[in-house]
Design an enzyme around this catalytic site. Sequence first.
Site, PDB file in Angstrom:
ATOM      1  N   GLY A   1     -12.649  -3.983   1.937  1.00 15.12           N
ATOM      2  CA  GLY A   1     -14.008  -3.502   2.195  1.00 15.12           C
ATOM      3  C   GLY A   1     -14.465  -2.494   1.150  1.00 15.12           C
ATOM      4  O   GLY A   1     -15.612  -2.523   0.702  1.00 15.12           O
TER       5      GLY A   1
ATOM      6  N   GLY B   1      -7.240  -8.282   2.103  1.00 17.04           N
ATOM      7  CA  GLY B   1      -5.918  -8.572   2.660  1.00 17.04           C
ATOM      8  C   GLY B   1      -5.423  -9.991   2.450  1.00 17.04           C
ATOM      9  O   GLY B   1      -4.347 -10.206   1.894  1.00 17.04           O
TER      10      GLY B   1
ATOM     11  N   LYS C   1     -17.352 -14.636   7.682  1.00 18.88           N
ATOM     12  CA  LYS C   1     -18.770 -14.403   7.986  1.00 18.88           C
ATOM     13  C   LYS C   1     -19.614 -14.148   6.753  1.00 18.88           C
ATOM     14  O   LYS C   1     -19.321 -13.256   5.959  1.00 18.88           O
ATOM     15  CB  LYS C   1     -18.894 -13.211   8.920  1.00 18.88           C
TER      16      LYS C   1
ATOM     17  N   ARG D   1       0.825  -1.212   0.000  1.00 14.36           N
ATOM     18  CA  ARG D   1       0.000   0.000   0.000  1.00 14.36           C
ATOM     19  C   ARG D   1       0.863   1.269   0.000  1.00 14.36           C
ATOM     20  O   ARG D   1       0.434   2.306  -0.510  1.00 14.36           O
ATOM     21  CB  ARG D   1      -0.932   0.003   1.202  1.00 14.36           C
TER      22      ARG D   1
HETATM   23  C1  3PG Z   1      -8.295  -1.576   5.267  1.00 18.97           C
HETATM   24  O1  3PG Z   1      -7.282  -2.066   5.745  1.00 18.97           O
HETATM   25  O2  3PG Z   1      -9.256  -2.263   4.865  1.00 18.97           O
HETATM   26  C2  3PG Z   1      -8.379  -0.086   5.115  1.00 18.97           C
HETATM   27  O3  3PG Z   1      -7.145   0.514   5.387  1.00 18.97           O
HETATM   28  C3  3PG Z   1      -9.458   0.443   6.002  1.00 18.97           C
HETATM   29  O4  3PG Z   1      -9.193   0.110   7.321  1.00 18.97           O
HETATM   30  P1  3PG Z   1     -10.401  -0.152   8.315  1.00 18.97           P
HETATM   31  O5  3PG Z   1     -11.087  -1.408   7.834  1.00 18.97           O
HETATM   32  O6  3PG Z   1      -9.784  -0.303   9.677  1.00 18.97           O
HETATM   33  O7  3PG Z   1     -11.321   1.037   8.228  1.00 18.97           O
END
Ligand code: 3PG
Length: 401
Positions: free
Chosen positions: A381, A358, A208, A37
Amino acid sequence: MRTLDDLIRHGVKGRRVLVRSDLNVPLKDGAVADDGRIRASLPVITKLLDRGARVIVAAHLGRPKGAPDPQYSLRPVADRLAQLLGQPVDFALDTVGESARLLAGELKNGDLLLLENVRFHPGETSKDDAQRAALAMCLAFLTGGDDEGGAFVEDAFGAVHRKHASVYDVAKLLPHYCGDLVRDELTVLRQLTEDPKRPYVVVLGGSKVSDKLAVITSLLPRVDRLLVGGGMCFTFLKAQGYEVGDSLLEDDQVDTCRQLLADNPDKIVLPSDIVVAADVTDDAKTQTVPADAIPKDMKGLDIGPRTVAAFAADLADAQTVFWNGPMGVFEWPRFGEGTTAVARAVAACEGFTVVGGGDSVRAVQEAGLTGDISWVSTGGGASLELLEGRELPGVAAIPAA
Ligand code: 3PG
Ligand code: MG
């Protein structure tokens, strides 16, 4: 959308530009374990630095609770950033406090300042509009504001789905522009929602099913196949009428899953075999069983080889692929084979392939397959919410060109 290039056309030399980047990287022993990133954020930063802007980067790391917490300091990220850029990076000890203000004030043309974790400040993730606005005001103030040439560039694709002060609210206070990473991610991910080439195959995993229901519901009418693995598959298997033993199960989602299966009998593909063990341990005795014969006291922890072969066959002739979520407890090598095999199958597909999230991204990297994937998204997300068709606060904030 108004992009960084529009800002650059107006000239950025000497101006203080606040950039929101997603530098939320895994750390190990106090150092950056995966700088993907950070690298993805470099193009925007260098574009500005090369043109003599004074760049201030705001970012988060982990989920601290609105107060300083040393384990989530961005200091290791500042060090890695400096290495990659080959120039010093000023690091503020706070987000908008004395250190940040002092260093922002001292910036020269072509200098870079990284602020300490924005989530050390309670305003960042607050549900209270006024609290977020107050932090946004302080962030905007670091640039000198609109009158002094301050501007804001939204480049944190991984965080654009968060209605946070540094993602959403600050955009109301400064002239703001879309960064190259956000622009590129949106361009690619829109190809998955607007007229994707068929067959279009989506692979979803993760623990989930409740987290993924919205995206499943919005994807089903558009995909040819939805391959389901990971912890979430057991709620579907249960809905199918199977015994799932001690596996992850969301009882309150069984009915919903049953309805989804009934409405989409040819689209949803569930595992036909499962790797089970009594527990997740290094020396766990594993066994592969048919998906309808999981022993009572066993946990399903990965998809089995027959499932991998079936998934790979569906992926082989796909023209468009999206994959999010591991197929098993991927952190444990014993239960990581299904995920690695899916990574290989996605990489082998000749069509347009996108991987987000991830664990899936890590599986691709660890297998050395990054170059064989059309697009590795920096957002987990965020990419899912985009596919759901939801409005992303950080994107909605950017005005039309
Ligand atoms: C992630 O790692 O998905 C983004 O950096 C957002 O982080 P967060 O899910 O803690 O908001
Ligand atoms: Mg996340």
